[in-house]
Design a protein around this motif. Structure first.
Motif, mmCIF file in Angstrom:
data_model
loop_
_atom_site.group_PDB
_atom_site.id
_atom_site.type_symbol
_atom_site.label_atom_id
_atom_site.label_comp_id
_atom_site.label_asym_id
_atom_site.label_seq_id
_atom_site.Cartn_x
_atom_site.Cartn_y
_atom_site.Cartn_z
ATOM 1 N N ALA A 89 0.838 -1.209 0.000
ATOM 2 C CA ALA A 89 0.000 0.000 0.000
ATOM 3 C C ALA A 89 0.867 1.251 0.000
ATOM 4 O O ALA A 89 1.922 1.289 0.636
ATOM 5 C CB ALA A 89 -0.922 0.008 1.212
ATOM 6 N N SER A 90 0.395 2.264 -0.712
ATOM 7 C CA SER A 90 1.129 3.523 -0.808
ATOM 8 C C SER A 90 0.998 4.375 0.454
ATOM 9 O O SER A 90 1.788 5.291 0.675
ATOM 10 C CB SER A 90 0.639 4.319 -2.019
ATOM 11 N N SER A 91 0.009 4.085 1.286
ATOM 12 C CA SER A 91 -0.194 4.797 2.552
ATOM 13 C C SER A 91 -0.875 3.835 3.525
ATOM 14 O O SER A 91 -1.329 2.767 3.121
ATOM 15 C CB SER A 91 -1.057 6.046 2.327
ATOM 16 N N PRO A 92 -0.946 4.193 4.807
ATOM 17 C CA PRO A 92 -1.627 3.306 5.757
ATOM 18 C C PRO A 92 -3.034 2.987 5.257
ATOM 19 O O PRO A 92 -3.730 3.859 4.727
ATOM 20 C CB PRO A 92 -1.660 4.113 7.052
ATOM 21 N N ALA A 93 -3.436 1.724 5.446
ATOM 22 C CA ALA A 93 -4.735 1.293 4.935
ATOM 23 C C ALA A 93 -5.346 0.235 5.841
ATOM 24 O O ALA A 93 -4.670 -0.330 6.702
ATOM 25 C CB ALA A 93 -4.570 0.735 3.526
ATOM 26 N N LEU A 94 -6.610 -0.020 5.635
ATOM 27 C CA LEU A 94 -7.317 -1.065 6.350
ATOM 28 C C LEU A 94 -7.391 -2.304 5.469
ATOM 29 O O LEU A 94 -7.838 -2.224 4.330
ATOM 30 C CB LEU A 94 -8.735 -0.598 6.698
ATOM 31 N N LEU A 95 -6.927 -3.411 5.999
ATOM 32 C CA LEU A 95 -7.068 -4.681 5.306
ATOM 33 C C LEU A 95 -8.364 -5.302 5.794
ATOM 34 O O LEU A 95 -8.517 -5.603 6.979
ATOM 35 C CB LEU A 95 -5.893 -5.616 5.608
ATOM 36 N N PHE A 96 -9.316 -5.485 4.888
ATOM 37 C CA PHE A 96 -10.611 -6.090 5.205
ATOM 38 C C PHE A 96 -10.592 -7.540 4.760
ATOM 39 O O PHE A 96 -10.114 -7.858 3.668
ATOM 40 C CB PHE A 96 -11.738 -5.346 4.477
ATOM 41 N N ILE A 97 -11.098 -8.434 5.610
ATOM 42 C CA ILE A 97 -11.268 -9.839 5.241
ATOM 43 C C ILE A 97 -12.688 -10.234 5.635
ATOM 44 O O ILE A 97 -13.128 -9.960 6.758
ATOM 45 C CB ILE A 97 -10.194 -10.753 5.894
ATOM 46 N N SER A 98 -13.391 -10.837 4.713
ATOM 47 C CA SER A 98 -14.814 -11.143 4.935
ATOM 48 C C SER A 98 -15.002 -12.450 5.711
ATOM 49 O O SER A 98 -15.847 -13.272 5.374
ATOM 50 C CB SER A 98 -15.566 -11.197 3.609
ATOM 51 N N ASP A 99 -14.229 -12.621 6.751
ATOM 52 C CA ASP A 99 -14.389 -13.731 7.685
ATOM 53 C C ASP A 99 -14.955 -13.159 8.974
ATOM 54 O O ASP A 99 -14.640 -12.021 9.350
ATOM 55 C CB ASP A 99 -13.045 -14.397 7.995
ATOM 56 N N ASN A 100 -15.743 -13.962 9.672
ATOM 57 C CA ASN A 100 -16.365 -13.489 10.906
ATOM 58 C C ASN A 100 -15.338 -13.065 11.939
ATOM 59 O O ASN A 100 -14.322 -13.729 12.125
ATOM 60 C CB ASN A 100 -17.242 -14.576 11.522
#
Length: 172
Positions: A89-100
């Motif tokens: 990522a070019s800047s801080p980001a949120l990694l989303f994973i569609s697991d509960n």
């Protein structure tokens, strides 16, 4: 027709790919913060909310949403107790994973323990710094280890009772 693509067919069955499905994992710097679960649902079902590019959180990760994010995600391993992902990522980001989201899951970014955020009411997200990183989700519930200790203690107690009874010449 434009939302689905035929990927397999053998009469009388057909399998279609949903072209509008939300990715299983993605990076984003777009988010909304909800006060509670009701607020999260209101935000999530708002027509302006794009679940493919934005997440709903219960706490503010304080990342700049105005930056144009350039990112790449590579799912390395997906198993029942471990998920490995490479991010860039070019800047801080949120990694989303569609697991509960569920207690017992831990996350490690480049081997360092980090915090899992509840995203989109019931899923997981983690704040990933800019650059290239390896993110690992590991299921390691405390209840499992507590069960091992209780079982070991019970086995030790049972063995002690048997030894005591044998030494006193009780019939077993």
């Amino acid at each position: 027709q434009e939302s689905y693509k035929l990927v397999w067919q053998e009469d009388p069955w057909q399998v279609y790919e949903n072209l509008n499905a939300t990715p299983r994992v993605f990076l984003t710097n777009k988010y909304s913060v909800a006060r509670d679960k009701t607020d999260a649902l209101i935000i999530f079902y708002d027509k302006k909310f794009d679940e493919k590019k934005e997440v709903v959180l219960y706490e503010d990760p304080k990342i700049d949403q105005s930056i144009d994010l350039t990112s790449h995600v590579n799912l390395i391993h997906y198993g029942a107790n471990r998920v490995s992902i490479e991010t860039s990522a070019s800047s801080p980001a949120l990694l989303f994973i569609s697991d509960n989201y569920y207690p017992g899951w831990k996350v490690y970014i480049d081997g360092q323990n980090d915090k899992i955020l509840v995203a989109d009411y019931a899923f997981r997200a983690v704040l990933v710094p800019a650059g290239n990183h390896k993110v690992e989700f590991v299921y390691s519930p405390r209840s499992f280890y507590q069960g091992v200790w209780v079982s070991a203690l019970a086995l030790l107690t049972f063995a002690s009772i048997l030894i005591f009874m044998k030494s006193r010449k009780y019939e077993i």
